[in-house]
Design an enzyme around this catalytic site. Sequence first.
Site, PDB file in Angstrom:
ATOM      1  N   CYS A   1      11.791   3.881  -7.279  1.00 45.07           N
ATOM      2  CA  CYS A   1      11.518   5.422  -7.115  1.00 45.07           C
ATOM      3  C   CYS A   1      11.429   5.687  -5.835  1.00 45.07           C
ATOM      4  CB  CYS A   1      10.311   5.523  -8.036  1.00 45.07           C
ATOM      5  SG  CYS A   1       8.923   4.294  -8.146  1.00 45.07           S
TER       6      CYS A   1
ATOM      7  N   CYS B   1       6.611   2.310  -5.857  1.00 46.00           N
ATOM      8  CA  CYS B   1       7.718   3.387  -5.536  1.00 46.00           C
ATOM      9  C   CYS B   1       8.026   3.070  -3.933  1.00 46.00           C
ATOM     10  CB  CYS B   1       6.986   4.636  -5.577  1.00 46.00           C
ATOM     11  SG  CYS B   1       7.408   5.229  -7.347  1.00 46.00           S
TER      12      CYS B   1
END
Length: 278
Positions: A193, A112
């Site tokens: 993300c 992420c």
Amino acid sequence: MADCCTPRKKLCWCVLLFFLVAGITGGAIGIYKWHYSGLNRWHGAGSTADFQKIIQERCDTYTQTIRPGSRSRNCQAIRQAFMSAFISKDPCKATKEDYNSLINLAPPTVPCGQQVFWSKTKELAHEYAKRRRLMTLEDTLLGYLADGLRWCGEPGSSDLNIWSCPDWRKDCRTNYLSVFWEVLSERFAESACNTVRVVLNGSLENAFDSMSTFGRVEAPNLRPQVELEAWLVHDTGKPPSDSCSGSSIRKLKSILDGRNVKFRCMDNLSRDQFLQRS
Ligand code: JS2
């Protein structure tokens, strides 16, 4: 017994032999032209020479040296899955499903907050990602394997077509090269993300192009709650041609708003300013 070697008969044999040789030669040239003109029918450059060897070597280098954490990836299986995706198939009938087996062997997912997208700024985006220990698609295993290569096959042949491959505009959009980058880019964007970045070219009238791979495939596949930071970087020594308040960035923002993706934009940065600041 009649003399079979009279001058007249010798001439007949010579003429007959001449036409026989001419016929065989002409036939061979015709077959050669027919065969290779078939392989030459596309408008794009042919497959990269030694494609399989390059894929295997790049995979070994990536998994053993560049990213040893991916050592468990099976390079032989990856090479075979890559070849099976397109060999012996009509080079204008590529589907995303053709690449499912390959992508499932090495999904382009990164931790992420590490994704870097780009559009018309490949070299700069790669330099930025390298300095900040972030990852572009070409820093994932499959992106690294395929970067800069060309490949296509032909029905009825187990070889790559080294003479020509379909061109996106002049032949067909559903060619194996374009579909590969589209499906890989889509999976890369879907896995994004937290905060991710895109490096756009501020020296273009429209830094964002909704028909680009970033605009058509990646931006529309970012998930809700992701935050996208856009960096508009212009050529050193020249004024910028686009800005965060320009119409093209407003278009990008409308796409992201529709997906509940948060958006920030930074502009008026030269290459050096961007690499030092960001
Ligand atoms: C690499 C290739 C090839 O965000 C980036 C990347 O994630 C990429 O997948 O897609 C975005 C760049 O594409 P875009 O926005 O159309 O910008 P561009 O500068 O016109 O680059 C076109 C190339 C996109 C996909 N692609 N990427 N390495 O060898 C390669 N070949 C193609 N077709």
